[in-house]
Design a protein around this motif. Structure first.
Motif, PDB file in Angstrom:
ATOM      1  N   LEU A   1       0.830  -1.209   0.000  1.00  0.00           N
ATOM      2  CA  LEU A   1       0.000   0.000   0.000  1.00  0.00           C
ATOM      3  C   LEU A   1       0.866   1.261   0.000  1.00  0.00           C
ATOM      4  CD1 LEU A   1      -2.797  -1.035   2.529  1.00  0.00           C
ATOM      5  CD2 LEU A   1      -3.001  -0.803   0.049  1.00  0.00           C
TER       6      LEU A   1
ATOM      7  N   VAL B   1       2.076   1.779  -3.490  1.00  0.00           N
ATOM      8  CA  VAL B   1       1.020   2.275  -4.369  1.00  0.00           C
ATOM      9  C   VAL B   1       0.803   3.770  -4.184  1.00  0.00           C
ATOM     10  CG1 VAL B   1      -1.461   2.156  -4.833  1.00  0.00           C
ATOM     11  CG2 VAL B   1      -0.136   0.054  -4.578  1.00  0.00           C
ATOM     12  N   PHE B   2       0.878   4.244  -2.945  1.00  0.00           N
ATOM     13  CA  PHE B   2       0.613   5.656  -2.656  1.00  0.00           C
ATOM     14  C   PHE B   2       1.866   6.537  -2.805  1.00  0.00           C
ATOM     15  CE2 PHE B   2      -3.263   4.016  -0.954  1.00  0.00           C
ATOM     16  CZ  PHE B   2      -4.158   5.079  -0.945  1.00  0.00           C
TER      17      PHE B   2
ATOM     18  N   ARG C   1       3.276  -1.711  -7.939  1.00  0.00           N
ATOM     19  CA  ARG C   1       2.377  -0.570  -8.115  1.00  0.00           C
ATOM     20  C   ARG C   1       1.469  -0.773  -9.332  1.00  0.00           C
ATOM     21  NH1 ARG C   1       5.999   3.068  -8.824  1.00  0.00           N
ATOM     22  NH2 ARG C   1       6.359   3.296  -6.585  1.00  0.00           N
ATOM     23  N   ALA C   2       2.044  -1.246 -10.423  1.00  0.00           N
ATOM     24  CA  ALA C   2       1.243  -1.461 -11.629  1.00  0.00           C
ATOM     25  C   ALA C   2       0.186  -2.538 -11.400  1.00  0.00           C
ATOM     26  CB  ALA C   2       2.155  -1.845 -12.796  1.00  0.00           C
TER      27      ALA C   2
ATOM     28  N   LEU D   1      -1.173  -3.803  -8.477  1.00  0.00           N
ATOM     29  CA  LEU D   1      -2.217  -3.486  -7.505  1.00  0.00           C
ATOM     30  C   LEU D   1      -3.100  -2.332  -7.971  1.00  0.00           C
ATOM     31  CD1 LEU D   1      -0.334  -3.868  -4.107  1.00  0.00           C
ATOM     32  CD2 LEU D   1      -1.913  -5.467  -5.193  1.00  0.00           C
ATOM     33  N   SER D   2      -2.505  -1.311  -8.578  1.00  0.00           N
ATOM     34  CA  SER D   2      -3.288  -0.159  -9.022  1.00  0.00           C
ATOM     35  C   SER D   2      -4.261  -0.553 -10.124  1.00  0.00           C
ATOM     36  CB  SER D   2      -2.357   0.959  -9.503  1.00  0.00           C
ATOM     37  OG  SER D   2      -1.499   1.380  -8.474  1.00  0.00           O
ATOM     38  N   VAL D   3      -3.759  -1.248 -11.130  1.00  0.00           N
ATOM     39  CA  VAL D   3      -4.621  -1.641 -12.243  1.00  0.00           C
ATOM     40  C   VAL D   3      -5.657  -2.658 -11.785  1.00  0.00           C
ATOM     41  CG1 VAL D   3      -4.658  -2.751 -14.512  1.00  0.00           C
ATOM     42  CG2 VAL D   3      -2.863  -1.120 -13.950  1.00  0.00           C
TER      43      VAL D   3
ATOM     44  N   ALA E   1      -6.974  -2.866  -8.820  1.00  0.00           N
ATOM     45  CA  ALA E   1      -7.980  -2.149  -8.038  1.00  0.00           C
ATOM     46  C   ALA E   1      -8.949  -1.396  -8.949  1.00  0.00           C
ATOM     47  CB  ALA E   1      -7.305  -1.181  -7.067  1.00  0.00           C
ATOM     48  N   ILE E   2      -8.422  -0.736  -9.963  1.00  0.00           N
ATOM     49  CA  ILE E   2      -9.285   0.034 -10.871  1.00  0.00           C
ATOM     50  C   ILE E   2     -10.231  -0.893 -11.617  1.00  0.00           C
ATOM     51  CG2 ILE E   2      -9.299   1.484 -12.932  1.00  0.00           C
ATOM     52  CD1 ILE E   2      -6.647   2.671 -11.941  1.00  0.00           C
TER      53      ILE E   2
END
Length: 350
Positions: free
Chosen positions: A39, A42-43, A190-191, A193-195, A197-198
């Motif tokens: 997390l 990601v942030f 990051r790529a 988890l972010s993608v 989540a979206i």
């Protein structure tokens, strides 16, 4: 020379086995630790943008508050879903008995004895199904409910993150390969988890709306499940479609169940199998087979949370074992399932 290589391989395998046993023994700590680290990664881009406009300490506080709000929202969603599921499933015991009676008649005509049918019927109970489903979601909720440990850990990681780039720049002078490996791990995590989540949010909203239109009870619960299972590589769709399909069968019969399966298949196949992989692209760098094996391995080591963190954990191991060691770079094509692009030719003189 051959014996030396064999000894190195054996020592490496023993070290990995010892590491796996150690991680499994400390899974209650390592799972939340990896979740907090992921997390924070990601942030981190948000922190960089905020640092250009506000003091570093305020950027750190903003990151911490953002992560805390995310955890609170996820925890509440899981808690409501567990409560709703526990309330919903036991109501369909009568319908389940009717379905088993119909299936039993059909199987009996095919030569299956009544004693075998009775054993099959007794082994399936909606209360057990509800208990098993609540247990899986409860373990995920248990990670989020260990709030004090995660809060303190995120606080430390957020404020330490303000000095990460300076420390990495200094370390690059001495261990450039290790620093680049850690940077690759951060980018891939990051790529992913972010993608995830979206697209998980998109899938959850579309699935919830479709189930609500079709009149399937518990549409919000199954939408939350679709969001969570989107983080589970390869088999997340299968896990997410079974509960709403079962409820549709008990509530509306085979026609409604078939409609749910078709709608889920179309929505999830288009979004998760066509669009999402293209967006993620090659940033993760794990082959399909290795991703599936990572899912099995890390679920065994860390429990249900390991299914969600399977890709980040594998990326971390790849960075430490393969990318940080120049002599092991030849393994990367085997791990990623593709050849690295060739180096561009040097321009001709003149």
């Amino acid at each position: 020379m051959a014996s030396t290589r064999t000894l190195r391989l054996l020592l490496g395998a023993a070290a990995l086995a010892f590491l796996a046993v150690t991680i499994k023994a400390a899974s209650d700590i390592i799972g939340p630790l990896m979740l907090a680290l992921a997390l924070t990664i990601v942030f981190h881009p948000l922190r960089k943008r905020l640092t250009r406009r506000v003091p570093a300490w305020l950027a750190s506080v903003s990151v911490v508050v953002g992560v805390y709000l995310l955890l609170i929202v996820l925890g509440l969603m899981l808690l409501v879903s567990i409560a709703r599921m526990a309330q919903l499933l036991p109501q369909y015991q009568a319908q389940l008995n009717e379905q088993f009676a119909f299936i039993g008649t059909t199987l009996n005509s095919w030569g299956i004895s009544q004693s075998q049918l009775a054993t099959m019927k007794d082994s399936v109970d909606t209360a057990r199904v509800a208990s098993a489903a609540a247990s899986v979601l409860g373990e995920l909720l248990g990670v989020l409910s260990n709030f004090f440990f995660i809060v303190v850990l995120l606080l430390f990681l957020a404020f330490d993150g303000a000095h990460t780039e300076k420390l990495m720049t200094h370390a690059r002078r001495f261990r450039p390969n290790a620093v680049e490996a850690m940077s690759s791990f951060a980018r891939g995590t990051r790529a992913y988890l972010s993608v995830s989540a979206i697209f998980g949010l998109i899938v959850a909203v579309v699935d919830t709306g479709a189930l609500w239109i079709m009149g399937v009870p518990g549409a919000f619960v199954w939408g939350v499940l679709a969001f969570v299972t989107n983080f589970v590589p390869n088999i997340g769709f299968v896990i997410g479609v079974v509960p709403p399909a079962l409820i549709a069968l008990l509530d509306g019969g085979p026609t409604l169940m078939l409609a749910v399966i078709i709608v889920y298949s179309v929505i999830n196949f288009v979004i998760q199998s066509i669009i999402q992989p293209r967006v993620i692209g090659n940033s993760v760098g794990l082959s399909t087979t290795l991703t599936f094996l990572s899912l099995v391995f890390w679920t065994f080591i860390l429990g249900p949370l390991g299914a969600i963190l399977a890709v980040p954990m594998s990326l971390l191991l790849r960075a430490v074992i393969v990318e940080a060691d120049p002599t092991s770079r030849w393994v990367l094509p085997l791990v990623s399932g593709r050849l690295d692009p060739p180096e561009p030719d040097a321009p001709a003189p003149g």
